[in-house]
Design a protein around this motif. Structure first.
Motif, PDB file in Angstrom:
ATOM      1  N   UNK A 111      -1.176   0.362  -9.645  1.00 44.23           N
ATOM      2  CA  UNK A 111      -2.538   0.883  -9.567  1.00 44.23           C
ATOM      3  C   UNK A 111      -3.497   0.041 -10.403  1.00 44.23           C
ATOM      4  N   UNK A 112      -3.048  -0.398 -11.574  1.00 47.10           N
ATOM      5  CA  UNK A 112      -3.889  -1.253 -12.410  1.00 47.10           C
ATOM      6  C   UNK A 112      -4.190  -2.572 -11.711  1.00 47.10           C
ATOM      7  N   UNK A 113      -3.157  -3.216 -11.160  1.00 47.87           N
ATOM      8  CA  UNK A 113      -3.347  -4.514 -10.506  1.00 47.87           C
ATOM      9  C   UNK A 113      -4.200  -4.367  -9.245  1.00 47.87           C
ATOM     10  N   UNK A 114      -3.953  -3.313  -8.458  1.00 49.60           N
ATOM     11  CA  UNK A 114      -4.771  -3.080  -7.275  1.00 49.60           C
ATOM     12  C   UNK A 114      -6.229  -2.824  -7.677  1.00 49.60           C
ATOM     13  N   UNK A 115      -6.421  -2.057  -8.745  1.00 45.32           N
ATOM     14  CA  UNK A 115      -7.766  -1.734  -9.195  1.00 45.32           C
ATOM     15  C   UNK A 115      -8.556  -2.966  -9.603  1.00 45.32           C
ATOM     16  N   UNK A 116      -7.904  -3.927 -10.199  1.00 41.90           N
ATOM     17  CA  UNK A 116      -8.573  -5.169 -10.597  1.00 41.90           C
ATOM     18  C   UNK A 116      -9.116  -5.914  -9.380  1.00 41.90           C
ATOM     19  N   UNK A 117      -8.490  -5.684  -8.216  1.00 40.85           N
ATOM     20  CA  UNK A 117      -8.905  -6.363  -6.994  1.00 40.85           C
ATOM     21  C   UNK A 117      -9.800  -5.504  -6.106  1.00 40.85           C
ATOM     22  N   UNK A 118     -10.008  -4.252  -6.503  1.00 39.64           N
ATOM     23  CA  UNK A 118     -10.786  -3.359  -5.656  1.00 39.64           C
ATOM     24  C   UNK A 118      -9.997  -2.819  -4.480  1.00 39.64           C
ATOM     25  N   UNK A 119      -8.658  -2.867  -4.584  1.00 40.10           N
ATOM     26  CA  UNK A 119      -7.801  -2.322  -3.536  1.00 40.10           C
ATOM     27  C   UNK A 119      -7.487  -0.850  -3.804  1.00 40.10           C
ATOM     28  N   UNK A 120      -7.061  -0.092  -2.789  1.00 41.76           N
ATOM     29  CA  UNK A 120      -6.704   1.319  -3.008  1.00 41.76           C
ATOM     30  C   UNK A 120      -5.510   1.450  -3.951  1.00 41.76           C
ATOM     31  N   UNK A 121      -5.395   2.613  -4.574  1.00 41.23           N
ATOM     32  CA  UNK A 121      -4.219   2.937  -5.377  1.00 41.23           C
ATOM     33  C   UNK A 121      -3.016   3.144  -4.472  1.00 41.23           C
ATOM     34  N   UNK A 122      -1.854   3.323  -5.068  1.00 41.70           N
ATOM     35  CA  UNK A 122      -0.648   3.632  -4.300  1.00 41.70           C
ATOM     36  C   UNK A 122      -0.876   4.880  -3.442  1.00 41.70           C
ATOM     37  N   UNK A 123      -1.456   5.904  -4.027  1.00 44.24           N
ATOM     38  CA  UNK A 123      -1.757   7.125  -3.267  1.00 44.24           C
ATOM     39  C   UNK A 123      -2.769   6.831  -2.170  1.00 44.24           C
ATOM     40  N   UNK A 124      -3.773   6.011  -2.492  1.00 43.87           N
ATOM     41  CA  UNK A 124      -4.791   5.666  -1.513  1.00 43.87           C
ATOM     42  C   UNK A 124      -4.249   4.874  -0.330  1.00 43.87           C
ATOM     43  N   UNK A 125      -3.111   4.216  -0.520  1.00 43.48           N
ATOM     44  CA  UNK A 125      -2.462   3.484   0.566  1.00 43.48           C
ATOM     45  C   UNK A 125      -1.641   4.407   1.464  1.00 43.48           C
ATOM     46  N   UNK A 126      -1.657   5.707   1.153  1.00 40.35           N
ATOM     47  CA  UNK A 126      -0.911   6.671   1.956  1.00 40.35           C
ATOM     48  C   UNK A 126       0.559   6.746   1.612  1.00 40.35           C
ATOM     49  N   UNK A 127       0.922   6.249   0.430  1.00 38.34           N
ATOM     50  CA  UNK A 127       2.323   6.267   0.013  1.00 38.34           C
ATOM     51  C   UNK A 127       2.667   7.574  -0.693  1.00 38.34           C
ATOM     52  N   UNK A 128       3.901   8.016  -0.531  1.00 35.97           N
ATOM     53  CA  UNK A 128       4.462   9.067  -1.368  1.00 35.97           C
ATOM     54  C   UNK A 128       5.482   8.416  -2.289  1.00 35.97           C
ATOM     55  N   UNK A 129       5.796   9.082  -3.389  1.00 33.68           N
ATOM     56  CA  UNK A 129       6.674   8.487  -4.393  1.00 33.68           C
ATOM     57  C   UNK A 129       7.830   9.428  -4.707  1.00 33.68           C
ATOM     58  N   UNK A 130       9.035   8.912  -4.683  1.00 29.17           N
ATOM     59  CA  UNK A 130      10.223   9.641  -5.112  1.00 29.17           C
ATOM     60  C   UNK A 130      10.765   8.954  -6.351  1.00 29.17           C
TER      61      UNK A 130
END
Length: 238
Positions: free
Chosen positions: A103-122
């Motif tokens: 999320x930090x690295x995506x945020x630096x680029x203006x990309x969506x977060x993991x959740x914003x990419x439609x991912x679920x996490x186990x």
């Protein structure tokens, strides 16, 4: 089960994504229907900063190594990682750590977060703590518990850790699936019998000694996972 899953791991310069630490390695292995698809993404990433000695001692990655590989920066590969992850269920050991860095690295680029990419996490760490309360839940400990060979794990590399975690996850969740789920989910034995028409000429072949021994070994693994509550043996009165 047709969910696209990705076994995921990262290595970093340190522990704190919001205090200047950066990602240095990313690995993801795709799995569908509990089988690896052989589609994978593995990247070494130049962090644009130093890699402390204590971090390098854990994962074995130095700045000199990355420069020798001409490793890209995250800005150069972030979109590729986001596209690979999009919409998948992510299987991660200690997910808070890896998701925090993504999320930090995506945020630096203006990309969506993991959740914003439609991912679920186990999170397999949380799963292990529920399954084996009060016991060690590290990846090494789980490999030992499930008799998974980790002899190639000299350092905590993202790719080798993904390979081991995939085996651990399948072992941890094996008890959630049975033959009826896999072959149609029939509601009762009568329903199953009605669905399956056996031709009169069908030959019945008895299992050999080697097959029976393999089956017993598989049941031993299920007993270990379910703390002695394997349904096959319970219902058979074994």
């Amino acid at each position: 089960m047709n969910t696209r899953q990705i076994i995921l791991d990262t290595e970093t310069t340190g522990l704190y994504p919001n205090s200047g630490d950066r990602m240095v390695e990313f690995a993801g292995l795709e799995m569908t229907n509990r089988r690896l698809t052989h589609r994978a993404l593995h990247l070494y990433i130049h962090p644009g900063r130093d890699i402390p000695e204590d971090a390098a001692a854990v994962h074995g990655i130095t700045l000199a190594d990355l420069e020798a590989k001409n490793a890209p920066t995250f800005e150069q590969v972030g979109q590729q990682i986001a596209d690979f992850l999009r919409g998948a269920e992510l299987i991660i050991h200690n997910a808070k750590f890896d998701v925090g860095f993504l999320d930090m690295e995506f945020g630096r680029m203006g990309l969506p977060t993991v959740e914003g990419l439609g991912c679920t996490v186990t999170d397999t760490l949380g799963m292990a703590r529920k399954m084996f309360p009060g016991q060690k839940a590290s990846l090494d400990a789980l490999c030992t518990r499930f008799d998974i060979d980790r002899s190639k794990r000299v350092f905590h590399g993202a790719l080798i850790d993904c390979e081991l975690l995939g085996e651990v996850y399948l072992a941890m969740t094996r008890g959630q699936y049975d033959l009826m789920d896999e072959y149609g989910g029939y509601g009762s034995e009568d329903d199953a019998a009605a669905k399956i028409q056996r031709p009169p000429s069908l030959k019945v072949l008895s299992a050999g000694e080697a097959e029976l021994a393999e089956h017993e070994a598989y049941l031993d693994t299920l007993d270990k996972i379910t703390a002695g509550k394997c349904l096959w043996r319970t219902e058979a009165g074994a």
